[in-house]
Design a protein around this motif. Structure first.
Motif, PDB file in Angstrom:
ATOM      1  N   ASP A  24       2.221  31.535  23.247  1.00  0.00           N
ATOM      2  CA  ASP A  24       2.236  31.652  21.783  1.00  0.00           C
ATOM      3  C   ASP A  24       1.383  32.850  21.387  1.00  0.00           C
ATOM      4  OD1 ASP A  24       1.994  31.434  19.029  1.00  0.00           O
ATOM      5  OD2 ASP A  24       1.975  29.234  19.074  1.00  0.00           O
ATOM      6  N   GLU A  25       2.010  33.898  20.868  1.00  0.00           N
ATOM      7  CA  GLU A  25       1.283  35.128  20.554  1.00  0.00           C
ATOM      8  C   GLU A  25       0.416  34.997  19.303  1.00  0.00           C
ATOM      9  OE1 GLU A  25       3.716  38.591  20.632  1.00  0.00           O
ATOM     10  OE2 GLU A  25       4.182  38.370  22.767  1.00  0.00           O
ATOM     11  N   SER A  26       0.373  33.800  18.711  1.00  0.00           N
ATOM     12  CA  SER A  26      -0.543  33.564  17.586  1.00  0.00           C
ATOM     13  C   SER A  26      -1.980  33.383  18.074  1.00  0.00           C
ATOM     14  CB  SER A  26      -0.126  32.308  16.803  1.00  0.00           C
ATOM     15  OG  SER A  26       1.179  32.429  16.302  1.00  0.00           O
ATOM     16  N   PHE A  27      -2.137  33.340  19.398  1.00  0.00           N
ATOM     17  CA  PHE A  27      -3.451  33.135  19.970  1.00  0.00           C
ATOM     18  C   PHE A  27      -3.774  34.240  20.963  1.00  0.00           C
ATOM     19  CE2 PHE A  27      -1.831  28.969  18.785  1.00  0.00           C
ATOM     20  CZ  PHE A  27      -2.874  28.478  17.998  1.00  0.00           C
ATOM     21  N   LEU A  28      -5.064  34.546  21.062  1.00  0.00           N
ATOM     22  CA  LEU A  28      -5.542  35.565  21.998  1.00  0.00           C
ATOM     23  C   LEU A  28      -6.309  34.903  23.138  1.00  0.00           C
ATOM     24  CD1 LEU A  28      -7.016  38.274  19.589  1.00  0.00           C
ATOM     25  CD2 LEU A  28      -4.946  38.482  20.957  1.00  0.00           C
ATOM     26  N   LEU A  29      -6.093  35.427  24.333  1.00  0.00           N
ATOM     27  CA  LEU A  29      -6.833  34.972  25.502  1.00  0.00           C
ATOM     28  C   LEU A  29      -7.889  36.016  25.840  1.00  0.00           C
ATOM     29  CD1 LEU A  29      -6.953  32.817  27.821  1.00  0.00           C
ATOM     30  CD2 LEU A  29      -5.529  34.411  29.140  1.00  0.00           C
ATOM     31  N   LEU A  43     -23.205  42.879  26.299  1.00  0.00           N
ATOM     32  CA  LEU A  43     -23.229  41.880  25.236  1.00  0.00           C
ATOM     33  C   LEU A  43     -24.634  41.322  25.071  1.00  0.00           C
ATOM     34  CD1 LEU A  43     -20.055  39.694  25.967  1.00  0.00           C
ATOM     35  CD2 LEU A  43     -20.251  41.624  24.402  1.00  0.00           C
ATOM     36  N   PHE A  44     -24.994  41.035  23.832  1.00  0.00           N
ATOM     37  CA  PHE A  44     -26.240  40.314  23.586  1.00  0.00           C
ATOM     38  C   PHE A  44     -25.879  38.901  23.164  1.00  0.00           C
ATOM     39  CE2 PHE A  44     -29.532  38.573  20.855  1.00  0.00           C
ATOM     40  CZ  PHE A  44     -30.635  38.679  21.688  1.00  0.00           C
ATOM     41  N   LEU A  45     -26.286  37.920  23.970  1.00  0.00           N
ATOM     42  CA  LEU A  45     -26.023  36.525  23.662  1.00  0.00           C
ATOM     43  C   LEU A  45     -27.316  35.871  23.190  1.00  0.00           C
ATOM     44  CD1 LEU A  45     -23.854  35.508  26.760  1.00  0.00           C
ATOM     45  CD2 LEU A  45     -23.172  36.689  24.675  1.00  0.00           C
ATOM     46  N   PRO A  46     -27.307  35.230  22.038  1.00  0.00           N
ATOM     47  CA  PRO A  46     -28.538  34.589  21.539  1.00  0.00           C
ATOM     48  C   PRO A  46     -29.172  33.648  22.553  1.00  0.00           C
ATOM     49  CG  PRO A  46     -26.837  34.595  19.834  1.00  0.00           C
ATOM     50  CD  PRO A  46     -26.184  35.107  21.088  1.00  0.00           C
ATOM     51  N   ALA A  47     -28.343  32.985  23.372  1.00  0.00           N
ATOM     52  CA  ALA A  47     -28.882  32.013  24.329  1.00  0.00           C
ATOM     53  C   ALA A  47     -29.399  32.655  25.607  1.00  0.00           C
ATOM     54  CB  ALA A  47     -27.803  30.983  24.686  1.00  0.00           C
ATOM     55  N   ASN A  48     -28.733  33.733  26.062  1.00  0.00           N
ATOM     56  CA  ASN A  48     -29.032  34.280  27.397  1.00  0.00           C
ATOM     57  C   ASN A  48     -29.491  35.722  27.388  1.00  0.00           C
ATOM     58  OD1 ASN A  48     -28.592  32.096  29.121  1.00  0.00           O
ATOM     59  ND2 ASN A  48     -26.390  32.317  28.929  1.00  0.00           N
ATOM     60  N   GLY A  49     -29.640  36.334  26.237  1.00  0.00           N
ATOM     61  CA  GLY A  49     -30.064  37.731  26.180  1.00  0.00           C
ATOM     62  C   GLY A  49     -28.932  38.674  26.565  1.00  0.00           C
ATOM     63  N   GLU A  50     -29.295  39.831  27.124  1.00  0.00           N
ATOM     64  CA  GLU A  50     -28.310  40.858  27.450  1.00  0.00           C
ATOM     65  C   GLU A  50     -27.611  40.575  28.762  1.00  0.00           C
ATOM     66  OE1 GLU A  50     -29.436  45.000  27.592  1.00  0.00           O
ATOM     67  OE2 GLU A  50     -29.295  45.145  25.431  1.00  0.00           O
ATOM     68  N   ILE A  51     -26.267  40.659  28.744  1.00  0.00           N
ATOM     69  CA  ILE A  51     -25.492  40.570  29.984  1.00  0.00           C
ATOM     70  C   ILE A  51     -24.433  41.666  29.960  1.00  0.00           C
ATOM     71  CG2 ILE A  51     -25.831  38.085  30.218  1.00  0.00           C
ATOM     72  CD1 ILE A  51     -22.906  37.738  29.331  1.00  0.00           C
ATOM     73  N   MET A  52     -23.910  42.006  31.136  1.00  0.00           N
ATOM     74  CA  MET A  52     -22.829  42.994  31.223  1.00  0.00           C
ATOM     75  C   MET A  52     -21.583  42.302  31.755  1.00  0.00           C
ATOM     76  SD  MET A  52     -22.691  46.656  33.213  1.00  0.00           S
ATOM     77  CE  MET A  52     -23.979  47.370  32.182  1.00  0.00           C
ATOM     78  N   VAL A  53     -20.442  42.550  31.083  1.00  0.00           N
ATOM     79  CA  VAL A  53     -19.199  41.882  31.467  1.00  0.00           C
ATOM     80  C   VAL A  53     -18.048  42.875  31.500  1.00  0.00           C
ATOM     81  CG1 VAL A  53     -19.910  39.668  30.463  1.00  0.00           C
ATOM     82  CG2 VAL A  53     -18.600  41.277  29.075  1.00  0.00           C
ATOM     83  N   ASP A  54     -17.035  42.539  32.288  1.00  0.00           N
ATOM     84  CA  ASP A  54     -15.713  43.126  32.124  1.00  0.00           C
ATOM     85  C   ASP A  54     -14.921  42.164  31.256  1.00  0.00           C
ATOM     86  OD1 ASP A  54     -16.167  45.373  33.638  1.00  0.00           O
ATOM     87  OD2 ASP A  54     -15.260  44.571  35.473  1.00  0.00           O
ATOM     88  N   CYS A  55     -14.162  42.700  30.294  1.00  0.00           N
ATOM     89  CA  CYS A  55     -13.470  41.852  29.327  1.00  0.00           C
ATOM     90  C   CYS A  55     -11.977  42.162  29.323  1.00  0.00           C
ATOM     91  CB  CYS A  55     -14.068  42.053  27.939  1.00  0.00           C
ATOM     92  SG  CYS A  55     -13.229  41.077  26.676  1.00  0.00           S
ATOM     93  N   ALA A  56     -11.161  41.132  29.513  1.00  0.00           N
ATOM     94  CA  ALA A  56      -9.699  41.267  29.415  1.00  0.00           C
ATOM     95  C   ALA A  56      -9.235  40.545  28.155  1.00  0.00           C
ATOM     96  CB  ALA A  56      -9.032  40.679  30.650  1.00  0.00           C
ATOM     97  N   ILE A  57      -8.423  41.226  27.349  1.00  0.00           N
ATOM     98  CA  ILE A  57      -7.931  40.673  26.084  1.00  0.00           C
ATOM     99  C   ILE A  57      -6.405  40.770  26.088  1.00  0.00           C
ATOM    100  CG2 ILE A  57      -8.119  40.779  23.571  1.00  0.00           C
ATOM    101  CD1 ILE A  57     -10.507  42.810  24.146  1.00  0.00           C
ATOM    102  N   LYS A  58      -5.735  39.674  25.798  1.00  0.00           N
ATOM    103  CA  LYS A  58      -4.270  39.731  25.761  1.00  0.00           C
ATOM    104  C   LYS A  58      -3.726  38.631  24.862  1.00  0.00           C
ATOM    105  CE  LYS A  58      -1.815  37.963  29.009  1.00  0.00           C
ATOM    106  NZ  LYS A  58      -1.112  37.656  30.268  1.00  0.00           N
ATOM    107  N   PRO A  59      -2.581  38.871  24.220  1.00  0.00           N
ATOM    108  CA  PRO A  59      -1.917  37.782  23.489  1.00  0.00           C
ATOM    109  C   PRO A  59      -1.449  36.736  24.490  1.00  0.00           C
ATOM    110  CG  PRO A  59      -1.001  39.935  22.897  1.00  0.00           C
ATOM    111  CD  PRO A  59      -1.852  40.140  24.112  1.00  0.00           C
ATOM    112  N   MET A  60      -1.502  35.469  24.120  1.00  0.00           N
ATOM    113  CA  MET A  60      -1.087  34.418  25.039  1.00  0.00           C
ATOM    114  C   MET A  60       0.425  34.403  25.188  1.00  0.00           C
ATOM    115  SD  MET A  60      -3.650  31.183  24.606  1.00  0.00           S
ATOM    116  CE  MET A  60      -2.902  30.455  26.051  1.00  0.00           C
ATOM    117  N   ASP A  61       0.875  34.212  26.418  1.00  0.00           N
ATOM    118  CA  ASP A  61       2.310  34.213  26.697  1.00  0.00           C
ATOM    119  C   ASP A  61       3.023  33.061  26.007  1.00  0.00           C
ATOM    120  OD1 ASP A  61       2.012  36.446  28.299  1.00  0.00           O
ATOM    121  OD2 ASP A  61       1.710  35.261  30.124  1.00  0.00           O
TER     122      ASP A  61
END
Length: 351
Positions: A103-108, A83-101
């Motif tokens: 309320d599935e109208s929101f993503l975690l 990821l390139f973050l305007p504030a911190n430059g380049e970083i490397m992350v592991d990313c977990a994405i899931k619908p919230m238990d």
């Protein structure tokens, strides 16, 4: 539908070192925890209702994965996302994405910065190697005294100055090795910890180095005056930053710019211990950089890029930083080398 911040703002989320975001299905930010505020250098109030795309400009892979989760309703984990973050430059992350238990109208979204884990692993490996080296240094040091004594006794029995020259070489080399072993074993004295103003330490280091250089070397300071006192050993902090700054001076052959920078750090992990607050000290130079082949082993003993170096300066830096409860890291490329030292601010007085 309004997102329930009471649930999300519980202490558990605020104490995580993992960055947590909640997005609505329009990918607008509804909530971020403290670790996310640190990562993006943005408060909850500033981030609220911002499109997620503005936080990660130009990022395609992650946005495609989020879209897939919205369409399928199935959680997804993306490994080693750059990821390139305007504030911190380049970083490397592991990313977990899931619908919230709740309320599935929101993503975690969970972003785990890999730099932290890599630093923990490196510190563990280095600690193991330090123990091996200290044991080896003790084993080498013990017979050196006998070797030196035997050479002195032999010298007294010799009449020839030519032969005495050989015993003097033995004695001289035994003394050199003894000195090297003492440096590898590090300082023996116990740390004398007290309240220390980090800016007084850095100013003292600057004064000491100023005596050794000329006008071709310039210092710049970028201090956060709000940083409270550390509980640390003043003399050891002087030695830590004196070694780092002198390394920078030598790398630049005495000509260039060194920046001394201090910042507050929040939610940090040092040696598997979580701390709410820490102080970050950066020593930045505009020298030629550290060769890639040395960067992974920079703090190991006997690793040096200079023909006349012993490879013990940064090894001792690491040792002294650990004695004061901190951690040290380095990033380098031509034109910019940054040594980053982090100390916790809330260490118990009795430690």
């Amino acid at each position: 539908m309004k997102f329930n911040k009471t649930i999300a703002s519980c202490d558990v989320l605020e104490n995580l070192t993992t960055a947590v975001l909640v997005l609505d299905t329009s990918l607008r930010v509804c909530y971020i925890n403290t670790a996310t505020e640190v990562m993006f250098e943005m408060s909850q109030r500033q981030a609220e209702f911002l499109p997620f795309q503005t936080l990660i400009p130009g990022e395609v892979r992650l946005l495609a994965s989020i879209d897939r989760v919205i369409k399928t309703g199935q959680p997804l984990i993306e490994r080693e996302v750059q990821l390139f973050l305007p504030a911190n430059g380049e970083i490397m992350v592991d990313c977990a994405i899931k619908p919230m238990d709740i309320d599935e109208s929101f993503l975690l979204i969970e972003l785990s910065q890999l730099d932290y884990q890599l630093r923990i692993n490196r510190d563990e490996n280095l600690h193991t190697q330090q123990q091996v080296v200290r044991g080896l240094a003790h084993e080498i040091k013990n017979p050196l005294g006998g070797l030196r004594g035997a050479a002195q006794l032999l010298e007294r029995q010799l009449d020839s100055d030519d032969l005495k020259e050989y015993t003097r070489i033995i004695i001289s080399e035994a003394d050199r090795l003894q000195n090297l072993m003492n440096r590898m074993l590090g300082p023996y004295q116990q740390s004398e910890k007290q309240s220390v103003n980090i800016h007084e330490v850095l100013q003292r280091v600057r004064q000491l180095v100023d005596i050794e250089v000329d006008e071709r070397l310039r210092f710049k300071v970028d201090y956060d005056p709000s940083i409270p006192d550390l509980f640390a050993d003043f003399d050891q902090l002087i030695q830590i930053f004196l070694n780092i700054v002198r390394n920078a001076v030598q790398a630049m052959h005495g000509a260039g710019v060194i920046i001394l920078r201090t910042r507050i750090q929040r939610n940090i992990t040092i040696d598997k211990s979580f701390h709410r607050l820490g102080v970050l000290v950066e020593v930045q130079d505009n020298g030629p950089g550290i060769p890639k082949k040395l960067q992974d082993s920079l703090f190991y003993p006997l690793v040096t890029g200079r023909a006349d170096g012993t490879g013990l300066g940064l090894y001792l830096v690491q040792n002294l930083v650990q004695r004061n409860g901190g951690t040290v890291a380095c990033s380098s490329h031509p034109g910019e080398t940054i040594f980053s030292v982090i100390f916790p601010l809330e260490l118990a007085r009795g430690r």
